[in-house]
Enzyme design. Structure first.
Site, mmCIF file in Angstrom:
data_model
loop_
_atom_site.group_PDB
_atom_site.id
_atom_site.type_symbol
_atom_site.label_atom_id
_atom_site.label_comp_id
_atom_site.label_asym_id
_atom_site.label_seq_id
_atom_site.Cartn_x
_atom_site.Cartn_y
_atom_site.Cartn_z
ATOM 1 N N TYR A 60 0.862 -1.170 0.000
ATOM 2 C CA TYR A 60 0.000 0.000 0.000
ATOM 3 C C TYR A 60 0.906 1.231 0.000
ATOM 4 O O TYR A 60 1.462 1.610 1.026
ATOM 5 C CB TYR A 60 -0.903 0.039 1.230
ATOM 6 C CG TYR A 60 -1.932 -1.069 1.313
ATOM 7 C CD1 TYR A 60 -2.280 -1.830 0.213
ATOM 8 C CD2 TYR A 60 -2.561 -1.350 2.520
ATOM 9 C CE1 TYR A 60 -3.226 -2.839 0.301
ATOM 10 C CE2 TYR A 60 -3.521 -2.346 2.621
ATOM 11 C CZ TYR A 60 -3.838 -3.095 1.514
ATOM 12 O OH TYR A 60 -4.779 -4.090 1.624
ATOM 13 N N PHE A 205 -13.284 -5.166 0.908
ATOM 14 C CA PHE A 205 -14.446 -4.470 0.342
ATOM 15 C C PHE A 205 -15.703 -4.796 1.164
ATOM 16 O O PHE A 205 -16.746 -5.166 0.613
ATOM 17 C CB PHE A 205 -14.666 -4.828 -1.121
ATOM 18 C CG PHE A 205 -13.725 -4.153 -2.079
ATOM 19 C CD1 PHE A 205 -12.860 -3.156 -1.653
ATOM 20 C CD2 PHE A 205 -13.708 -4.513 -3.414
ATOM 21 C CE1 PHE A 205 -11.982 -2.536 -2.538
ATOM 22 C CE2 PHE A 205 -12.846 -3.891 -4.315
ATOM 23 C CZ PHE A 205 -11.978 -2.903 -3.877
ATOM 24 N N PRO A 206 -15.652 -4.659 2.496
ATOM 25 C CA PRO A 206 -16.837 -4.989 3.304
ATOM 26 C C PRO A 206 -18.015 -4.078 3.034
ATOM 27 O O PRO A 206 -19.155 -4.435 3.351
ATOM 28 C CB PRO A 206 -16.332 -4.824 4.745
ATOM 29 C CG PRO A 206 -15.223 -3.828 4.634
ATOM 30 C CD PRO A 206 -14.544 -4.143 3.326
ATOM 31 N N LEU A 207 -17.754 -2.919 2.429
ATOM 32 C CA LEU A 207 -18.834 -1.983 2.100
ATOM 33 C C LEU A 207 -19.219 -2.051 0.630
ATOM 34 O O LEU A 207 -19.926 -1.182 0.129
ATOM 35 C CB LEU A 207 -18.417 -0.550 2.471
ATOM 36 C CG LEU A 207 -18.174 -0.325 3.972
ATOM 37 C CD1 LEU A 207 -17.664 1.073 4.230
ATOM 38 C CD2 LEU A 207 -19.444 -0.584 4.760
ATOM 39 N N GLY A 208 -18.737 -3.091 -0.076
ATOM 40 C CA GLY A 208 -19.143 -3.279 -1.457
ATOM 41 C C GLY A 208 -18.556 -2.274 -2.421
ATOM 42 O O GLY A 208 -19.062 -2.117 -3.526
#
Length: 279
Positions: A60, A205-208
């Protein structure tokens, strides 16, 4: 009842709602953000709010996120788990190169130790399995690092249930990271295996990645709770399985507070049933 904590590797308790650092870097996880001071404030506020799981990676930036973690949080508070990843080399914003050669994994891990100012990395995750290197050699390198005390637990990122089963025949695995959220449940077989084996599942990507705002079921339940769709999505993960440990990332203090407030949302059985088959 939603369990607030999970024991990673059987001996490292963390609050299940953690924080991910990818958004502390520039677009494409490449280069610095223009507001680096905000990154320090966000990291420190996350810990103030009780976060005990910080998820980062050597690529990152590259290197930038790990350096920010150390600058903001070192010396680390007792009970704070810094998880990082290696096995991917970056040469540009859209250039990701998997490299699981044992000598490269060792070099990456030792560089992360220096940047994070750690003697031991609590959770070191193989960012991708290298298809050109036998799994036994990749995990063998991490086993050697663990035997030397440079890492404590081993994790995997982006694997199938079959690959995790193979890995478990070679060594102990404490965590996996795969894409999993309210609208993408393709990793359900992997989640079931993690539940059976007591392995932490850190969904990325837990929030899509922004797609949740278009889901009418999620939006309707959010309105009923006076919450945002993102908060409902995180609450759903916490209700969905006790091994799910989401680490949503953000470079905004306002968004951080919103994400962490999702831990207080309690969904009813009726709401969970409605979310079982989102539109």
């Amino acid at each position: 009842m939603v369990q607030e904590r999970f024991m990673i590797g059987g001996d490292m308790p963390v609050r299940r709602l953690g924080y991910g650092t990818a958004q502390l870097t520039g677009p494409g996880y490449w280069g610095p953000r223009p507001d680096a001071r905000d990154a320090t404030a966000v990291l420190r506020r996350a810990v103030e709010r009780g976060v005990t799981l910080i998820d980062t990676a050597d690529n990152y930036g590259p290197s930038i996120a790990e350096e920010l973690v150390a600058e903001a949080l070192h010396p680390y508070s007792e009970g704070l788990l810094i998880a990082t990843k290696g096995g991917v080399v970056r040469t540009g914003a859209d250039a990701w190169h998997v490299d699981g050669r044992p000598e490269r994994l060792r070099a990456m891990c030792e560089a992360s130790l220096r940047r994070l100012r750690l003697d031991t990395i609590g959770l070191y995750q193989l960012h991708r399995l290298d298809p050109d290197v036998p799994m036994a050699e990749q995990l063998g390198a991490l086993d050697e690092l663990r035997a030397e005390g440079k890492i404590r637990h081993i994790g995997l990122d982006t694997v199938t249930a079959e690959q995790l089963t193979q890995a478990l025949e070679l060594t102990d695995i404490a965590s996996v990271q795969n894409r999993y959220n309210l609208l993408d449940r393709s990793s359900e077989p992997l989640l079931k295996l993690c539940e059976a084996r007591g392995i932490a599942f850190l969904p990325w990507f837990p929030l899509g990645n922004g797609s949740l705002t278009s889901d009418p079921v999620c939006a309707g339940i959010a309105a009923a709770h006076g919450a945002t769709p993102g908060q409902i999505a995180l609450a759903w993960l916490l209700h969905r399985s006790p091994v799910l440990c989401p680490t949503p990332g953000t470079g905004s203090l306002v968004h951080l507070e919103e994400n962490l407030d999702a831990g207080a949302v309690r969904l009813t059985e009726s709401e969970l049933a409605r979310l079982a088959e989102p539109g």
